[in-house]
Structures are given as structure tokens and as C-alpha cells.
Motif scaffolding. Structure first.
Motif, PDB file in Angstrom:
ATOM      1  N   SER A 337       0.853  -1.177   0.000  1.00 18.43           N
ATOM      2  CA  SER A 337       0.000   0.000   0.000  1.00 18.43           C
ATOM      3  C   SER A 337       0.899   1.241   0.000  1.00 18.43           C
ATOM      4  CB  SER A 337      -0.870  -0.007   1.256  1.00 18.43           C
ATOM      5  OG  SER A 337      -0.051   0.165   2.406  1.00 18.43           O
ATOM      6  N   PRO A 338       0.320   2.433  -0.201  1.00 21.89           N
ATOM      7  CA  PRO A 338       1.141   3.658  -0.132  1.00 21.89           C
ATOM      8  C   PRO A 338       1.913   3.788   1.178  1.00 21.89           C
ATOM      9  CG  PRO A 338      -0.987   4.144  -1.106  1.00 21.89           C
ATOM     10  CD  PRO A 338      -1.045   2.707  -0.655  1.00 21.89           C
ATOM     11  N   LEU A 339       1.286   3.383   2.302  1.00 23.98           N
ATOM     12  CA  LEU A 339       1.986   3.467   3.579  1.00 23.98           C
ATOM     13  C   LEU A 339       3.147   2.471   3.626  1.00 23.98           C
ATOM     14  CD1 LEU A 339       2.275   4.604   6.402  1.00 23.98           C
ATOM     15  CD2 LEU A 339       0.568   2.957   7.203  1.00 23.98           C
ATOM     16  N   GLY A 340       2.910   1.255   3.129  1.00 20.60           N
ATOM     17  CA  GLY A 340       3.980   0.262   3.091  1.00 20.60           C
ATOM     18  C   GLY A 340       5.141   0.707   2.222  1.00 20.60           C
ATOM     19  N   GLU A 341       4.827   1.280   1.066  1.00 16.79           N
ATOM     20  CA  GLU A 341       5.880   1.770   0.164  1.00 16.79           C
ATOM     21  C   GLU A 341       6.656   2.920   0.804  1.00 16.79           C
ATOM     22  OE1 GLU A 341       3.867   2.757  -3.423  1.00 16.79           O
ATOM     23  OE2 GLU A 341       3.729   0.682  -4.129  1.00 16.79           O
ATOM     24  N   ALA A 342       5.942   3.807   1.480  1.00 14.07           N
ATOM     25  CA  ALA A 342       6.601   4.929   2.160  1.00 14.07           C
ATOM     26  C   ALA A 342       7.547   4.419   3.235  1.00 14.07           C
ATOM     27  CB  ALA A 342       5.551   5.852   2.773  1.00 14.07           C
ATOM     28  N   CYS A 343       7.127   3.375   3.903  1.00 15.63           N
ATOM     29  CA  CYS A 343       7.957   2.772   4.951  1.00 15.63           C
ATOM     30  C   CYS A 343       9.242   2.194   4.352  1.00 15.63           C
ATOM     31  CB  CYS A 343       7.149   1.685   5.658  1.00 15.63           C
ATOM     32  SG  CYS A 343       8.100   0.665   6.760  1.00 15.63           S
ATOM     33  N   VAL A 344       9.117   1.441   3.239  1.00 17.56           N
ATOM     34  CA  VAL A 344      10.286   0.799   2.613  1.00 17.56           C
ATOM     35  C   VAL A 344      11.288   1.833   2.112  1.00 17.56           C
ATOM     36  CG1 VAL A 344      11.031  -0.620   0.656  1.00 17.56           C
ATOM     37  CG2 VAL A 344       9.078  -1.334   2.031  1.00 17.56           C
ATOM     38  N   ARG A 345      10.779   2.904   1.548  1.00 20.54           N
ATOM     39  CA  ARG A 345      11.714   3.918   1.026  1.00 20.54           C
ATOM     40  C   ARG A 345      12.058   4.986   2.069  1.00 20.54           C
ATOM     41  NH1 ARG A 345       6.777   5.408  -1.692  1.00 20.54           N
ATOM     42  NH2 ARG A 345       6.142   7.535  -1.125  1.00 20.54           N
ATOM     43  N   MET A 346      11.581   4.761   3.306  1.00 21.70           N
ATOM     44  CA  MET A 346      11.862   5.656   4.431  1.00 21.70           C
ATOM     45  C   MET A 346      11.421   7.096   4.139  1.00 21.70           C
ATOM     46  SD  MET A 346      13.038   3.980   6.996  1.00 21.70           S
ATOM     47  CE  MET A 346      13.970   5.115   8.017  1.00 21.70           C
ATOM     48  N   GLU A 476       4.677  -8.356   7.637  1.00 21.72           N
ATOM     49  CA  GLU A 476       3.620  -8.508   8.644  1.00 21.72           C
ATOM     50  C   GLU A 476       2.607  -7.369   8.550  1.00 21.72           C
ATOM     51  OE1 GLU A 476       5.672  -8.801  12.357  1.00 21.72           O
ATOM     52  OE2 GLU A 476       6.102 -10.927  12.121  1.00 21.72           O
ATOM     53  N   GLY A 477       3.111  -6.149   8.371  1.00 23.65           N
ATOM     54  CA  GLY A 477       2.216  -5.008   8.224  1.00 23.65           C
ATOM     55  C   GLY A 477       1.319  -5.137   7.015  1.00 23.65           C
ATOM     56  N   SER A 478       1.900  -5.626   5.901  1.00 26.03           N
ATOM     57  CA  SER A 478       1.127  -5.797   4.676  1.00 26.03           C
ATOM     58  C   SER A 478       0.025  -6.836   4.846  1.00 26.03           C
ATOM     59  CB  SER A 478       2.070  -6.217   3.533  1.00 26.03           C
ATOM     60  OG  SER A 478       1.349  -6.427   2.345  1.00 26.03           O
ATOM     61  N   ILE A 479       0.357  -7.935   5.534  1.00 23.25           N
ATOM     62  CA  ILE A 479      -0.634  -8.995   5.771  1.00 23.25           C
ATOM     63  C   ILE A 479      -1.778  -8.478   6.646  1.00 23.25           C
ATOM     64  CG2 ILE A 479      -1.004 -11.225   6.912  1.00 23.25           C
ATOM     65  CD1 ILE A 479       1.883 -11.949   6.028  1.00 23.25           C
ATOM     66  N   GLU A 481      -2.699  -5.363   7.049  1.00 27.79           N
ATOM     67  CA  GLU A 481      -3.467  -4.353   6.307  1.00 27.79           C
ATOM     68  C   GLU A 481      -4.420  -5.017   5.316  1.00 27.79           C
ATOM     69  OE1 GLU A 481      -2.701  -0.088   4.046  1.00 27.79           O
ATOM     70  OE2 GLU A 481      -1.033  -1.500   4.266  1.00 27.79           O
ATOM     71  N   GLU A 482      -3.942  -6.076   4.670  1.00 25.13           N
ATOM     72  CA  GLU A 482      -4.786  -6.779   3.695  1.00 25.13           C
ATOM     73  C   GLU A 482      -5.986  -7.418   4.396  1.00 25.13           C
ATOM     74  OE1 GLU A 482      -4.339 -10.523   0.597  1.00 25.13           O
ATOM     75  OE2 GLU A 482      -2.566  -9.342   1.095  1.00 25.13           O
ATOM     76  N   LYS A 483      -5.767  -8.018   5.564  1.00 27.30           N
ATOM     77  CA  LYS A 483      -6.854  -8.619   6.323  1.00 27.30           C
ATOM     78  C   LYS A 483      -7.863  -7.559   6.756  1.00 27.30           C
ATOM     79  CE  LYS A 483      -4.440 -12.652   8.207  1.00 27.30           C
ATOM     80  NZ  LYS A 483      -3.894 -13.284   9.448  1.00 27.30           N
ATOM     81  N   ARG A 484      -7.330  -6.415   7.183  1.00 27.24           N
ATOM     82  CA  ARG A 484      -8.193  -5.309   7.640  1.00 27.24           C
ATOM     83  C   ARG A 484      -9.073  -4.817   6.494  1.00 27.24           C
ATOM     84  NH1 ARG A 484      -7.183  -1.494  11.796  1.00 27.24           N
ATOM     85  NH2 ARG A 484      -8.326   0.447  11.555  1.00 27.24           N
ATOM     86  N   ASN A 485      -8.476  -4.653   5.324  1.00 22.37           N
ATOM     87  CA  ASN A 485      -9.231  -4.181   4.161  1.00 22.37           C
ATOM     88  C   ASN A 485     -10.278  -5.186   3.714  1.00 22.37           C
ATOM     89  OD1 ASN A 485      -7.711  -1.837   4.142  1.00 22.37           O
ATOM     90  ND2 ASN A 485      -6.241  -2.596   2.627  1.00 22.37           N
TER      91      ASN A 485
END
Length: 488
Positions: A337-346, A476-479, A481-485
Motif C-alpha cells: 500500500s502507499p503506507l507500506g511503500e513509504a515505509c520501505v523507502r523511508m 507482517e504489516g502488509s498482511i 493491512e490486507e486482512k483489515r481491508n
């Protein structure tokens, strides 16, 4: 097409009643390099495990059993971000604390890359818990009997058989030849998709002395006569696992042996494997299973000869297990997600914008408590600290935000995961990654399934240079988030 199944064990264990751990010959370099990173066995407090599992939260249960095996396995995370599986026994399962500790310490000396290794235990009052490496990719039972996307390939089934035989050979070399109730639920898959033998089966339940909880049709014949498990009994159970791998079903050994005697091998073989192996390969695996299932224990092979027989059968040895299994591997293997991508690229600016945008909607139940206590002077001051923190956070004055949120948190009247998350990001903005990590962990303790807490842990770990742990936290965050959605 496979059927959907309920939660299955994501980890397990092993034990022998008699004899100390014996010194074994020096282990080859490959094995040593793969287990060097594991900590030595230690004892944990119940409070440490309560924090690691977010208070033994229901959301962290990975398997649970009924009255015959009254225990629950939770996933958790230690302070150093190591993922663990915590097996919590029923109060009556191990009445003798000394026996429990002796067994756990003995099994805890084992260290091998074919095991889901035992890392520690807890024995406080009536509490009896075991702590093992967490294996995130389900059990052999799940992948063989309840698969959803693809059946297990022939090459992978042969690899499972070999790795399992190597695990048994290692345990035998260390004086731990007895494994209780070896079955497809005791084989679990690690991050790389490699099969591991759970260490839980090495620990024998001392309350009733039973070594098998499976259907009697799958129990070694000598166990039915004597009630005792031997090293030859473990080989018999290994034979039933070979049948599982060959057929893709849990076939009673007596029925399988009838098919073998009638040379009806085709009825025994999983139809999903058509064209993946030759008649010679299938015949050899059937022959090996038949030897393991001999009625007389002395006629069965030992684990060393099983390894020798399985090595020549291996196929596609250069292909990683996660590829053969079709398991996503690494953070790049799943969409973010955008938040996950932002996290990876700091990208802290993007993370700040997202946190600011969502506000406090994840603090369920917080508003009620605040409104109820607003009339007290102390609560009014606490609320003012939070409001000042929010203003500072909005205007990117992160030093002031840390100070104000700290005043709110230190009072301790109201617990807010979002405040911990906002202070975590503020710490990151102030180049204080360790403090940021602690706050992100605390946010997840309060709200175990909150994906933002996992993403903030990942960002903190990236900042600390702990790349591998950060990638796991992103996943873990992605999993989450996907469950939440999916449920919203």
C-alpha cells in the motif's frame, strides 16, 4: 482444488524420557553457519511472554487443541524483534515443575537447521510454556491435504522426506531418538519454504504418559501392545508420512499395505502428481515406506539409512523451496500500500501525512473513557497535553510533539495506540530510532492487529540498519493491512 481448513499449528517440538544429551561428532560447516544466529536456551518470565504475545491475544493464536491436548500456541515477538511461537500448556499438563524444566533444557540444547528449534521455556507457579522459532508458512498437513492454490510438487515432497529424515538423524546423534506422535502437523515451513521438524514433539506430556493422539489406525503396532514409544516406533510414523507425501491423503497404513501387496500403486499415488515422476521413483518411495511400516520393529531401517536412501531420489535440487512451494519470498514478493511503500523507502513525510489524515479512528473505545473523565482537573491537563502534541505534530514540530505526547503517556490514565504511533514517528524525525522502535512495539501490544504499528517498527528497524528484521515487519504489516481491508 483443495478445501479450506481451520487454523493449523505453525510450530512444534520433541523429547526422550531417559538419558542425557550426548556429545555428537562435529557438525558440518553448512549446519553450523545456519544456526549460529540462534540464542542459547533460556528461561523467560510470564510477563515477558505476555508482552511478546500482546497479552496472549486471541488474534495471535496459531493453533489450539481440545480436551485431549489442552494447549494453545501463540505467535509473538520478543524485544529484539525475533518472532517466536509460544506453546502454553493446560495447568494440569506438567504437574512436576522439575521434570518440565529438565525436559525443556535438554531439548533446548539441540540446534539444527532442520528443526524449528526450542529457544526457551517458562515455569512460574502453574504456568508451563515453551518458546520456539516461529515458522510462518503453515504445516505439511495444510500444504498436502488442504492446499488452496497448488498441490505440492513431487520434487518438494521428496525434499520434505529427506529434510525430515535428516532432522531425525540429527536428533538420534544427540541422544534424542524418541519423537512423540510424528505426523504431518509436526512438519512446519520456515521463511524460505524449507520444511522443519517441530521441536514440540520431543517434549512428552508427563500427565498421561501418552505418546500418540492420532487415530489408532496410524499408531505403531508395538505401541498398541506395550504403550511405549521406541526409536523404531518413530520410523513407523515416518513411514506413514511417506504415504502422506505419496498419496496427498492420510491413508491408514494397513490399507496402503494392502494396495502395495496387490501391486495397485496407482491407487496409492496422488493424481495431482501425474507426469512428475517415473515408475522407478514411485516404486522406490513405496519400497521405502513399506520397510518403515514392517510389523516387527527390528526389520525397519534406521534414520541414517533413510537419509542415504532418499538423497539419490532428490530432483530440482538447485530450485529454492519457496519457488517449488509457490510461497512469496521477501518484501518484493507482495504488493504494498502507499503506507507500506513509504515505509520501505523511508519517506517520513509521506508517513506523517498518512498518520495525520487517519487521525484517531484506530483508538477504539478511547473517546468514551476520555469524555467520562473530562471533568477532573488532571484529565483536563492530560487532554491539553495531547491536544498540544497534536498541534505540534500537525505543524511538524516533532521535538515539541515528543514532549507533549510524553506528558500524556506518563500520566497513564488513558492508553492510546495512536499517540504511541505519533510519538514513534516523531522520534524517527528526531533521529532516535531505538525510542521509535519501542513506541511502535508498545502500539502493537495495545492493538495487536494494527498494521501501522508493524510499519512503524519496520521504519525504525530500517533506520537501525536491521534490514532483514525490517523486511519481515513490512511483510507482517502488509498482511495485517490486507486482512483489515478484506473485513472492512
Amino acid at each position: 482444488m483443495g478445501c479450506r481448513c481451520s487454523k493449523l499449528t505453525a510450530c512444534c517440538w520433541v523429547s526422550e524420557q531417559n538419558g542425557p544429551i550426548h556429545e555428537a561428532p562435529k557438525v558440518e560447516n553448512e549446519e553450523k553457519s545456519e544456526v549460529d544466529g540462534l540464542p542459547t536456551f533460556r528461561e523467560y518470565t510470564i510477563e515477558q511472554l505476555r508482552i511478546a504475545t500482546s497479552g496472549f491475544a486471541v488474534e495471535n493464536i496459531v493453533s489450539e487443541h481440545g480436551e485431549k491436548a489442552p494447549n494453545v500456541v501463540y505467535k509473538g515477538k520478543l524485544e529484539n524483534q525475533s518472532r517466536i511461537a509460544v506453546k502454553r500448556f493446560n495447568r494440569s499438563a506438567w504437574p512436576d515443575a522439575r521434570q518440565f524444566l529438565e525436559e525443556a533444557r535438554s531439548v533446548g540444547q539441540l540446534r539444527n537447521h532442520r528443526l524449528a528449534n526450542l529457544l526457551g521455556c517458562c515455569c512460574e507457579g502453574d504456568e508451563r510454556l515453551l518458546i520456539a522459532e516461529f515458522m510462518p508458512n503453515e504445516t505439511l498437513a495444510k500444504h498436502l491435504f488442504h492446499w488452496e492454490t497448488q498441490p505440492m510438487k513431487w520434487a518438494m515432497r521428496l525434499r520434505v522426506a529427506l529434510y525430515l529424515a535428516q532432522a531425525l538423524e540429527y536428533c538420534t546423534s544427540k541422544g534424542r531418538a524418541l519423537y512423540h506422535d510424528l505426523n504431518a502437523y509436526r512438519v512446519v515451513f520456515d521463511d524460505d519454504g524449507n520444511p522443519r521438524l517441530s521441536c514440540f514433539g520431543l517434549m512428552k506430556n508427563s500427565r498421561d504418559g501418552k505418546s500418540y493422539s492420532t487415530n489408532l489406525a496410524f499408531t505403531p503396532p508395538e505401541y498398541l501392545r506395550t504403550g511405549r514409544v521406541t526409536s523404531e516406533s518413530v520410523i513407523y510414523s515416518f513411514g506413514t508420512l511417506l504415504l502422506d507425501l505419496l498419496s496427498g491423503k492420510h491413508i491408514p497404513p494397513s490399507h496402503a499395505l494392502d494396495l502395495i501387496r496387490d501391486r495397485n500403486i496407482q491407487m496409492l499415488t496422488d493424481s495431482c502428481l501425474e507426469g512428475q515422476f517415473s515408475n522407478d521413483e514411485g516404486t522406490e518411495l513405496v519400497r521405502l515406506a513399506s520397510r518403515c511400516l514392517q510389523y516387527e520393529p527390528r526389520e525397519r531401517p534406521n534414520s541414517k539409512s533413510l537419509v542415504a536412501a532418499l538423497i539419490p531420489l532428490q530432483k530440482e535440487t538447485e530450485v529454492p523451496s519457496h519457488v517449488l512451494m509457490g510461497i512469496p519470498h521477501g518484501a518484493t514478493a507482495f504488493s504494498l500500500s502507499p503506507l507500506g511503500e513509504a515505509c520501505v523507502r523511508m519517506d517520513m513525510t509521506a508517513m506523517h501525512e498518512i498518520l495525520e489524515k487517519i487521525g484517531y479512528k484506530d483508538d477504539e473505545g478511547a473517546a468514551t473513557e476520555l469524555s467520562f473523565q473530562m471533568w477532573t482537573n488532571q484529565m483536563q491537563e492530560t487532554l491539553n497535553s495531547k491536544k498540544k502534541g497534536d498541534v505540534a505534530f500537525r505543524h511538524k514540530d516533532f521535538r515539541a510533539a515528543v514532549e507533549c505526547y510524553t506528558q500524556f503517556i506518563d500520566v497513564g490514565t488513558m492508553v492510546s495506540p495512536t499517540v504511541f504511533a505519533r510519538r514513534s514517528l516523531s522520534y524517527l524525525m528526531n533521529d532516535m530510532p531505538l525510542e521509535a522502535l519501542n513506541d511502535a512495539v508498545q502500539a502493537q501490544v495495545i492493538s495487536p492487529v494494527w498494521h501501522i504499528a508493524s510499519y512503524l517498527q519496520a521504519a525504525s528497524l530500517f533506520a537501525l540498519g536491521r534490514e532483514n528484521e525490517a523486511q519481515i515487519a513490512v511483510k507482517e504489516g502488509s498482511i495485517l493491512e490486507e486482512k483489515r481491508n478484506a473485513t472492512s
